[in-house]
Enzyme design. Sequence first.
Site, PDB file in Angstrom:
ATOM      1  N   ASN A   1      -1.356  -3.894 -12.221  1.00  0.00           N
ATOM      2  CA  ASN A   1      -0.819  -2.572 -11.859  1.00  0.00           C
ATOM      3  C   ASN A   1       0.550  -2.380 -12.503  1.00  0.00           C
ATOM      4  OD1 ASN A   1      -2.633  -1.159 -10.118  1.00  0.00           O
ATOM      5  ND2 ASN A   1      -2.285  -2.721  -8.565  1.00  0.00           N
TER       6      ASN A   1
ATOM      7  N   TYR B   1       1.064   6.092  -3.531  1.00  0.00           N
ATOM      8  CA  TYR B   1       1.068   4.677  -3.898  1.00  0.00           C
ATOM      9  C   TYR B   1       0.765   4.556  -5.385  1.00  0.00           C
ATOM     10  CZ  TYR B   1       0.979  -0.290  -3.274  1.00  0.00           C
ATOM     11  OH  TYR B   1       1.284  -1.603  -3.378  1.00  0.00           O
TER      12      TYR B   1
ATOM     13  N   ARG C   1       9.736  -7.757  -7.858  1.00  0.00           N
ATOM     14  CA  ARG C   1       8.521  -7.692  -8.673  1.00  0.00           C
ATOM     15  C   ARG C   1       7.712  -6.468  -8.252  1.00  0.00           C
ATOM     16  NH1 ARG C   1       3.374  -8.113  -9.526  1.00  0.00           N
ATOM     17  NH2 ARG C   1       3.113  -7.828  -7.286  1.00  0.00           N
TER      18      ARG C   1
ATOM     19  N   GLU D   1       6.210  -8.264   0.579  1.00  0.00           N
ATOM     20  CA  GLU D   1       5.712  -7.364  -0.456  1.00  0.00           C
ATOM     21  C   GLU D   1       6.574  -7.427  -1.708  1.00  0.00           C
ATOM     22  OE1 GLU D   1       2.797  -5.188  -1.768  1.00  0.00           O
ATOM     23  OE2 GLU D   1       2.887  -5.517   0.388  1.00  0.00           O
ATOM     24  N   ASP D   2       5.935  -7.690  -2.845  1.00  0.00           N
ATOM     25  CA  ASP D   2       6.569  -7.613  -4.174  1.00  0.00           C
ATOM     26  C   ASP D   2       7.775  -8.528  -4.321  1.00  0.00           C
ATOM     27  OD1 ASP D   2       4.644  -5.985  -5.153  1.00  0.00           O
ATOM     28  OD2 ASP D   2       5.754  -4.131  -4.947  1.00  0.00           O
TER      29      ASP D   2
ATOM     30  N   ASP E   1       1.000  -9.763   0.849  1.00  0.00           N
ATOM     31  CA  ASP E   1      -0.085  -8.912   0.368  1.00  0.00           C
ATOM     32  C   ASP E   1      -0.403  -9.180  -1.099  1.00  0.00           C
ATOM     33  OD1 ASP E   1      -2.006  -6.796   0.653  1.00  0.00           O
ATOM     34  OD2 ASP E   1      -0.658  -5.557  -0.532  1.00  0.00           O
ATOM     35  N   ASP E   2       0.603  -9.461  -1.915  1.00  0.00           N
ATOM     36  CA  ASP E   2       0.359  -9.704  -3.339  1.00  0.00           C
ATOM     37  C   ASP E   2      -0.452 -10.979  -3.555  1.00  0.00           C
ATOM     38  OD1 ASP E   2       2.088  -7.479  -4.287  1.00  0.00           O
ATOM     39  OD2 ASP E   2       3.641  -8.678  -3.344  1.00  0.00           O
TER      40      ASP E   2
ATOM     41  N   LYS F   1       3.140   1.760   1.427  1.00  0.00           N
ATOM     42  CA  LYS F   1       2.126   0.941   2.102  1.00  0.00           C
ATOM     43  C   LYS F   1       2.005   1.333   3.574  1.00  0.00           C
ATOM     44  CE  LYS F   1       1.089  -2.461  -1.011  1.00  0.00           C
ATOM     45  NZ  LYS F   1       0.337  -3.701  -1.225  1.00  0.00           N
TER      46      LYS F   1
END
Length: 591
Positions: A427, A110, A163, A252-253, A275-276, A181
């Site tokens: 990140n 990750y 993203r 996610e993203d 999650d973000d 993940k």
Amino acid sequence: MKPLEEPFASIVAGRPAEIDLRGFKLLGARLFTKDLAFRQEERDAFGLRGMLPDRVQTIEEQVQLEWEHVLRKEDALEKYIGLAALQDRNATLFYRLLADHLEELMPVVYTPIVGQACQQFSHILRRTRGIWITPDDIDRIPQLLRNSPYGDVRLIVVTDNERILGLGDQGAGGMGIPIGKLALYSAGGGLHPSLTLPISLDVGTDNKTLLRDPLYMGYRARRLRGTAYRELIEAFVHGVEEVWPGCIIQWEDFKGPNALRILERFRNHAPSFNDDIQGTAGVTVAGLYAAARRLGRPLTDLTFVLAGAGAAGIGIARLLRRALQQEGLADAEIDPRLTLLDSHGVVHSGRHDLDEFKQEVAISAERVSELELSLQGDDHDRLCEIIRAVKPDVLIGTTGQPGSFDQCVVREMAEATDEPVIFALSNPSSRVEATPADILAWSDGRALVATGSPFAPVSWKGAPRPIGQANNVFIFPGVGLGAIVAEATSITEEMFLKAARALADQVSDDRLAAGALYPLVESLNEISREVGLAVAREAVSSGVAQVDPGADLEAVIDDAMWWPAYVPYIKSRAAVHRDEVYAAHEALTGR
């Protein structure tokens, strides 16, 4: 929790499992193979005699050998490729290796190394995993989902790849994020991999470098947007509901505006979370609970500045507001304690450029007037000015702008409070707002520092200062586990607040005394259990659970958690019957 299908139910329970494969098919089945760990009697029973060297290895010996393989590779991306190959060959061994060496290997599978893997994905992929859905598939999504190798999927991690970390649009390469993940879900959260599925909504890319690459493997078109994009998302959610009713969807993203809109559209329609937005909020608020404990002050006594008002910043502001409300503050009392900053300055109600999501977390225009803030100047000057005026105890960065917490910013924080709490969360590590070493140097060693990416301890006055990592991995596996165990019909904000409290409780007094606001990653399995238990209990108490309200949730969650280990195999009844038929045929024909 609904029982698992066989043989996975037996494997998770650690009891002998009936297997309906033999020979090279069994050796090549990534979820069932043991490689050289097949016992002698299993080699006879499953037609493996002669296909393996004589030695029978334990899984511990196999982990030792695989760790040697990892250490031989000096390049981090090559380590990622090697681990992916192991996951393709022997999943149980891969997850055990990851679980036994989580602290060392999590940065490889990750963040930050997964960022490199996403950028190079078309050139390093050896074997595909998961499901890929393009705009051309909008009318056949259920059919594609049924092509999954597993029939009882209970949790999906899905991305549209726009993203990826702080790297932006990575096209088809974004699939590295769901894969990574889900590896952590299994190695650190106890979910058997047969219950999970990574999905890429490959809707094209605006990344010109990828589109110019003749070997790019993704959907070669400009990124889908507007009505067509929204229709694909709708079709995807309906397809999941048709094929796997009740399946958890982890978004996610997705880029900020899409992420927020999708979350609002589906959060009460399907058990889903982003999650973000929510995972980042949960892990951040957990760190703030821990910081308040270290400071010996209630959370309501602290003042916060959030730099960055994208999806993550808005998610943190939302959950922090909820936490302060639960601690007894009224909205009017929260207003002077929580200031959000975007690229245009303070997010306040007097601005006419705010979307609905920023309006929700904006402070009053009167508060801005009281602070006598100038709304001009570049971002660094503006942030310094805001800190000088607000005098916060806590500064949280989700800017994605490396170096945005410069010396002026950190020194102003150190002037405002004795022990400034500074979270540099962007990140990967190349995007961090400031390095822990700089934050400690500029604050004379007084800052309590947390980062989104892993950083080694910093030497300060001859002693190491551990840097707590505000990694979403402390939150999302437990949230998914708890939601599955409770058979939750929705995933609420209150679940994330309960998850944050459970995580904060896992930070030991010794860690806090050393200045670390998060536990060690090596404790992830235990942390995920406690977070999952808190989430499941909240699901039951809030009425969104389908599990029996009288169930012993501790026992249920313990039974649900898988530890990567081999179990004895016995031939299935169907296989025994086939062998008997073959033997009878040979006896009759002599062949």
